[in-house]
Structures are given as C-alpha cells and as structure tokens.
Design a protein around this motif. Sequence first.
Motif, short mmCIF file in Angstrom:
data_model
loop_
_atom_site.label_atom_id
_atom_site.label_comp_id
_atom_site.label_asym_id
_atom_site.label_seq_id
_atom_site.Cartn_x
_atom_site.Cartn_y
_atom_site.Cartn_z
N ASP A 208 0.93 -1.21 0.07
CA ASP A 208 -0.04 -0.02 -0.04
C ASP A 208 0.90 1.34 0.15
OD1 ASP A 208 -2.13 1.57 0.18
OD2 ASP A 208 -3.05 0.76 2.14
N ILE A 209 0.16 2.48 -0.12
CA ILE A 209 0.99 3.56 -0.04
C ILE A 209 1.64 3.83 1.20
CG2 ILE A 209 0.78 6.07 0.18
CD1 ILE A 209 -1.59 5.98 -1.82
N GLY A 210 3.06 4.01 1.10
CA GLY A 210 3.86 4.02 2.34
C GLY A 210 4.62 2.91 2.68
N ASP A 211 4.36 1.69 2.04
CA ASP A 211 4.70 0.43 2.17
C ASP A 211 6.17 0.34 1.39
OD1 ASP A 211 2.98 -0.35 3.83
OD2 ASP A 211 1.87 -1.70 2.51
N SER A 212 7.37 -0.43 1.86
CA SER A 212 8.44 -0.72 1.21
C SER A 212 8.85 -2.27 1.30
CB SER A 212 9.53 0.23 1.86
OG SER A 212 9.74 0.10 3.39
#
Length: 200
Positions: free
Chosen positions: A155-159
């Motif tokens: 998701d957005i912000g995941d790495s």
Amino acid sequence: MSRQSYELEATVRERIGKGAARELRRQGRVPAVIYGDKKPPIAISLGFKDADKRLRAGGFLTTVATVVVGDEKVRVIPKDYHMDPVRDVLTHVDFLRIGDNTVVTVFVPVHAIKQEQSTGMKRGGALSIVHHEIELQVRADQIPDAIEVDITDLDIGDSVHIEDVVFAPGIKPVIHEKNFTVLAITAPVGFTEVAATPVA
C-alpha cells in the motif's frame, strides 16, 4: 530464468601490446583476454560486429558465453569491457573462464511485478525503485535475468527491504548496508490519509 547462452568465434592473438591492439581494431577485430579457472590466460581477438551486437543486446556481464578458439570451446562470462570514450565503440573485453562450480559476483536488475494488482498503485501511489540493481554471489550458470519483487500487497507508504526479498537457492545477496530499502510505494503529491471518524 537465466539468459540464453551464445557463441563467439575468436582467433588467438600472435602479438600483444598497444600497437598490435590498434592494428587489430583497424582490421575490425576486438582484442580480448580469457583468464581464470587456474589456467593460463589466452590472448584472443573477436569480430567487432558480433561482439558489439552481444554487448548492445543487454545482459552482457551476466550471460554465460562460449568462445570458440580453433578446435576448443571455452565457457566464459564477460567480466569487464572498455569503450572508446569518443566514438563509443568496443575496444577490449576481459572474459572469466568458468568451471562447473565457478561463483561470480554480478549486478542483477530489480523488476517489480504485478504492478496492476498493487493496492498502493491502484490508490494513485507511485513506484519508487531505490536500488535498480542488487549485487549477487551466484554460480555463473545460474545467474537470473532479474530479481522479481511482487508488490501486490504493498500500500502507499509500504516498502520492501533486502531481507524481505526471497532469493532462489544458491543465490546470495552482497549486503553493504543492513536491510536497505529495495523499493517503495510513495504517496502522490497532495495525498493525505483520512482517518475514519467514529460515529457518535
């Protein structure tokens, strides 16, 4: 999956040195050397068109080749090459002779797969590949075309960090910094996460 191997025809160089190398290049040949596997080095030359074609095809330093020298076929992997800085043409190649268990250190590209299914991408996030290549220690005949990272669940912000990446048996990443970030899903400009408001 490893790249398709190929053959290059070569001839033994009778003379070595800068003058001899210049003469070879005038004749449309590329000076080269085969070394390694506890055997004496062989000074050879390659046809410029064939060698340049293989270089421009991509994956040159990560693809096993067979160099045909007279009646002998030598399995090699290119370890280095030199280009003319002005004309941008191939001027020299170093080949490493490989045996059955030769382990090499190579840089392999990172490919993010299943981008269309990624949660963060669907929400407008952007894929940021922090390390476009990963350095690997691997048997010469098992070098992968790429390291594939599935980003379906990101998701957005995941790495994804290097310790999250699953490598095939026999492939070992060369880690210079602890658990570095390979890629991430970043927020679009002006994006703010809206928290759910509890109903009174």
